[in-house]
Write a protein that holds these residues in place. Structure first.
Motif, PDB file in Angstrom:
ATOM      1  N   GLY A   1       0.718  -1.347  -0.132  1.00 60.75           N
ATOM      2  CA  GLY A   1      -0.095   0.108   0.141  1.00 60.75           C
ATOM      3  C   GLY A   1       0.929   1.393   0.086  1.00 60.75           C
ATOM      4  O   GLY A   1       0.586   2.159  -0.802  1.00 60.75           O
TER       5      GLY A   1
ATOM      6  N   PHE B   1       2.113   1.808  -3.575  1.00 55.85           N
ATOM      7  CA  PHE B   1       0.930   2.315  -4.139  1.00 55.85           C
ATOM      8  C   PHE B   1       0.908   3.803  -4.111  1.00 55.85           C
ATOM      9  O   PHE B   1       0.470   4.554  -5.010  1.00 55.85           O
ATOM     10  CB  PHE B   1      -0.365   1.677  -4.203  1.00 55.85           C
ATOM     11  CG  PHE B   1      -0.528   0.349  -4.965  1.00 55.85           C
ATOM     12  CD1 PHE B   1      -1.458   0.390  -6.049  1.00 55.85           C
ATOM     13  CD2 PHE B   1       0.100  -0.863  -4.941  1.00 55.85           C
ATOM     14  CE1 PHE B   1      -1.577  -0.858  -6.745  1.00 55.85           C
ATOM     15  CE2 PHE B   1       0.130  -1.811  -5.581  1.00 55.85           C
ATOM     16  CZ  PHE B   1      -0.608  -1.805  -6.573  1.00 55.85           C
TER      17      PHE B   1
ATOM     18  N   TYR C   1      -1.524   6.328  -5.907  1.00 57.03           N
ATOM     19  CA  TYR C   1      -2.776   5.791  -5.819  1.00 57.03           C
ATOM     20  C   TYR C   1      -3.201   5.985  -4.341  1.00 57.03           C
ATOM     21  O   TYR C   1      -2.502   5.280  -3.446  1.00 57.03           O
ATOM     22  CB  TYR C   1      -2.639   4.296  -6.079  1.00 57.03           C
ATOM     23  CG  TYR C   1      -2.414   3.878  -7.463  1.00 57.03           C
ATOM     24  CD1 TYR C   1      -3.730   3.904  -8.500  1.00 57.03           C
ATOM     25  CD2 TYR C   1      -1.413   3.760  -7.973  1.00 57.03           C
ATOM     26  CE1 TYR C   1      -3.357   3.592  -9.654  1.00 57.03           C
ATOM     27  CE2 TYR C   1      -1.126   3.281  -9.282  1.00 57.03           C
ATOM     28  CZ  TYR C   1      -2.255   3.242 -10.324  1.00 57.03           C
ATOM     29  OH  TYR C   1      -2.066   3.132 -11.739  1.00 57.03           O
ATOM     30  N   ARG C   2      -3.982   6.599  -3.985  1.00 54.49           N
ATOM     31  CA  ARG C   2      -4.268   6.951  -2.581  1.00 54.49           C
ATOM     32  C   ARG C   2      -5.878   6.849  -2.499  1.00 54.49           C
ATOM     33  O   ARG C   2      -6.543   7.313  -3.271  1.00 54.49           O
ATOM     34  CB  ARG C   2      -3.837   8.453  -2.267  1.00 54.49           C
ATOM     35  CG  ARG C   2      -2.527   8.582  -2.117  1.00 54.49           C
ATOM     36  CD  ARG C   2      -1.958   9.983  -1.544  1.00 54.49           C
ATOM     37  NE  ARG C   2      -0.403  10.070  -1.528  1.00 54.49           N
ATOM     38  CZ  ARG C   2       0.127  10.706  -2.683  1.00 54.49           C
ATOM     39  NH1 ARG C   2      -0.557  10.830  -4.065  1.00 54.49           N
ATOM     40  NH2 ARG C   2       1.382  10.890  -2.631  1.00 54.49           N
TER      41      ARG C   2
ATOM     42  N   GLY D   1      -3.387   4.348  -0.572  1.00 53.94           N
ATOM     43  CA  GLY D   1      -2.716   3.198  -1.144  1.00 53.94           C
ATOM     44  C   GLY D   1      -2.929   1.711  -0.791  1.00 53.94           C
ATOM     45  O   GLY D   1      -2.976   0.913  -1.727  1.00 53.94           O
TER      46      GLY D   1
ATOM     47  N   VAL E   1      -5.861   0.596  -0.225  1.00 58.98           N
ATOM     48  CA  VAL E   1      -7.254   0.195  -0.861  1.00 58.98           C
ATOM     49  C   VAL E   1      -6.629  -0.266  -2.168  1.00 58.98           C
ATOM     50  O   VAL E   1      -7.065  -1.167  -2.790  1.00 58.98           O
ATOM     51  CB  VAL E   1      -7.932   1.373  -0.874  1.00 58.98           C
ATOM     52  CG1 VAL E   1      -9.302   0.931  -1.539  1.00 58.98           C
ATOM     53  CG2 VAL E   1      -8.530   1.620   0.478  1.00 58.98           C
ATOM     54  N   TYR E   2      -5.957   0.773  -2.829  1.00 61.08           N
ATOM     55  CA  TYR E   2      -5.726   0.380  -4.577  1.00 61.08           C
ATOM     56  C   TYR E   2      -4.687  -0.932  -4.248  1.00 61.08           C
ATOM     57  O   TYR E   2      -4.669  -1.717  -5.016  1.00 61.08           O
ATOM     58  CB  TYR E   2      -4.946   1.366  -4.938  1.00 61.08           C
ATOM     59  CG  TYR E   2      -5.915   2.574  -5.420  1.00 61.08           C
ATOM     60  CD1 TYR E   2      -6.659   2.450  -6.487  1.00 61.08           C
ATOM     61  CD2 TYR E   2      -5.982   3.646  -4.808  1.00 61.08           C
ATOM     62  CE1 TYR E   2      -7.399   3.361  -7.010  1.00 61.08           C
ATOM     63  CE2 TYR E   2      -6.849   4.788  -5.126  1.00 61.08           C
ATOM     64  CZ  TYR E   2      -7.638   4.567  -6.282  1.00 61.08           C
ATOM     65  OH  TYR E   2      -8.686   5.426  -6.475  1.00 61.08           O
TER      66      TYR E   2
ATOM     67  N   MET F   1      -7.161  -3.733  -4.057  1.00 60.74           N
ATOM     68  CA  MET F   1      -7.717  -3.866  -5.392  1.00 60.74           C
ATOM     69  C   MET F   1      -6.683  -4.775  -6.468  1.00 60.74           C
ATOM     70  O   MET F   1      -7.189  -5.588  -7.510  1.00 60.74           O
ATOM     71  CB  MET F   1      -8.106  -2.600  -6.093  1.00 60.74           C
ATOM     72  CG  MET F   1      -9.160  -2.043  -5.257  1.00 60.74           C
ATOM     73  SD  MET F   1      -9.682  -0.223  -5.615  1.00 60.74           S
ATOM     74  CE  MET F   1     -10.035  -0.585  -7.512  1.00 60.74           C
ATOM     75  N   GLY F   2      -5.452  -4.110  -6.673  1.00 62.08           N
ATOM     76  CA  GLY F   2      -4.619  -4.793  -7.586  1.00 62.08           C
ATOM     77  C   GLY F   2      -4.220  -6.223  -7.367  1.00 62.08           C
ATOM     78  O   GLY F   2      -4.421  -6.904  -8.027  1.00 62.08           O
TER      79      GLY F   2
ATOM     80  N   ASN G   1      -2.718  -0.698 -16.019  1.00 61.94           N
ATOM     81  CA  ASN G   1      -2.427   0.122 -14.830  1.00 61.94           C
ATOM     82  C   ASN G   1      -0.973   0.156 -14.865  1.00 61.94           C
ATOM     83  O   ASN G   1      -0.430   1.342 -14.486  1.00 61.94           O
ATOM     84  CB  ASN G   1      -2.961  -0.195 -13.807  1.00 61.94           C
ATOM     85  CG  ASN G   1      -4.421   0.742 -13.395  1.00 61.94           C
ATOM     86  OD1 ASN G   1      -4.356   1.957 -13.030  1.00 61.94           O
ATOM     87  ND2 ASN G   1      -5.610   0.154 -13.915  1.00 61.94           N
TER      88      ASN G   1
ATOM     89  N   THR H   1       1.645   3.457 -15.534  1.00 62.93           N
ATOM     90  CA  THR H   1       2.052   4.261 -14.111  1.00 62.93           C
ATOM     91  C   THR H   1       3.698   3.765 -14.037  1.00 62.93           C
ATOM     92  O   THR H   1       4.184   4.507 -13.220  1.00 62.93           O
ATOM     93  CB  THR H   1       1.199   3.847 -13.067  1.00 62.93           C
ATOM     94  OG1 THR H   1       1.203   2.424 -12.681  1.00 62.93           O
ATOM     95  CG2 THR H   1      -0.331   4.389 -13.271  1.00 62.93           C
TER      96      THR H   1
ATOM     97  N   VAL I   1      -9.817   3.669 -12.498  1.00 64.46           N
ATOM     98  CA  VAL I   1      -8.707   3.490 -11.560  1.00 64.46           C
ATOM     99  C   VAL I   1      -7.920   4.728 -11.664  1.00 64.46           C
ATOM    100  O   VAL I   1      -7.359   5.470 -10.939  1.00 64.46           O
ATOM    101  CB  VAL I   1      -8.108   2.285 -11.353  1.00 64.46           C
ATOM    102  CG1 VAL I   1      -6.719   2.447 -10.533  1.00 64.46           C
ATOM    103  CG2 VAL I   1      -9.013   1.191 -10.841  1.00 64.46           C
TER     104      VAL I   1
END
Length: 260
Positions: free
Chosen positions: A140, A143, A148-149, A151, A153-154, A157-158, A188, A192, A257
């Motif tokens: 996190g 991320f 991705y904030r 972090g 949570v993302y 998800m990833g 993604n 990124t 996203v």
């Protein structure tokens, strides 16, 4: 022709038509035509027969059993009976049965297991910290550093997309959705992380992500094969619709996203 023959011919000409027809029906020409007429009458008898249950035999045609009337209707009766009349004892040759599992099915299984289990392992590294992974908390933070904030949570998800998508891909279960999950994660990653480094993985480029994306999309288009759970469902055969669905859902999810 002698005198007796000429007299007989004149007498025959004086006979009524009924007597001449009787002579024709009993003559040698009628004897030659009778087998053909007899066969035609038997065919007509079979077609005009009433419906019978499947456990009763019908009449014999030239010493061979004729299929039931219901079976004749299902099996192109005219062609079948014509073949019986021409060659009653000709053996039938069945077409060879197609193999239940082909080499292509085994090849698709190998691709699915390789890519699916590797992607599931990547997801398990992020979610559970196994296989040498950093776990959800450390992932996190990484991320969040990428923008991705929040972090964590993302990262969930990833990691969840990789884990569940990889398991589904390996099993051939909901293959279009599993492919969409993997495609979204790879888009993604390319947008990124690896996109700025070119193509080749030696410089940190998109080579690895492109391979995963194309493989997932190709399997969605071809279908997971017979050695898959999806063989029981309509989408298990692949096709344009399944490929378009995987690409659309993966691309839409990745765009959402990135926008957020």
């Amino acid at each position: 022709m002698g005198e007796c023959g000429r007299i007989a011919a004149r007498e025959n000409d004086r006979r009524p038509d009924a007597i001449r027809r009787e002579n024709f029906l009993s003559g040698p020409r009628a004897a030659a035509l009778w087998p053909s007429v007899h066969s035609v009458l038997k065919v007509l008898k079979v077609f005009n027969a009433p419906e019978r249950p499947d456990n009763q035999l019908c009449e014999l045609l030239d010493g061979q059993p004729v299929p039931f009337r219901s079976a004749l209707r299902r099996r192109a009766p005219v062609n079948y009976l014509t073949q019986r009349l021409r060659s009653p004892t000709a053996p039938t040759v069945d077409a060879p049965a197609r193999a239940a599992v082909s080499a292509g099915d085994c090849g698709l299984l190998l691709i699915r297991l390789t890519f699916g289990l590797l992607m599931a392992g990547h997801g398990a590294q992020k979610l559970f910290g196994i296989f040498g992974g950093d776990g959800l908390t450390a992932t996190g933070k990484g991320f969040a550093a990428l923008g991705y904030r929040p972090g964590k949570v993302y990262a969930a998800m990833g990691g969840g997309s990789e884990f569940l998508g990889g398991i589904g891909f390996a099993l051939g279960l909901f293959t279009p959705l599993a492919a969409a999950a993997l495609i979204g994660v790879m888009i993604n990653a390319m947008a990124t992380v690896s996109g700025a480094h070119g193509l080749w993985d030696t410089q940190g480029g998109v080579e690895y992500s492109v391979c995963i994306t194309v493989t997932a999309l190709a399997v969605a288009a071809i279908g997971p094969g017979k050695l898959a759970v999806d063989r029981l469902f309509p989408w298990g055969k692949g096709g344009w619709a399944e490929a378009a669905l995987a690409l659309f859902l993966g691309g839409t999810g990745a765009a959402i996203v990135l926008i957020l």
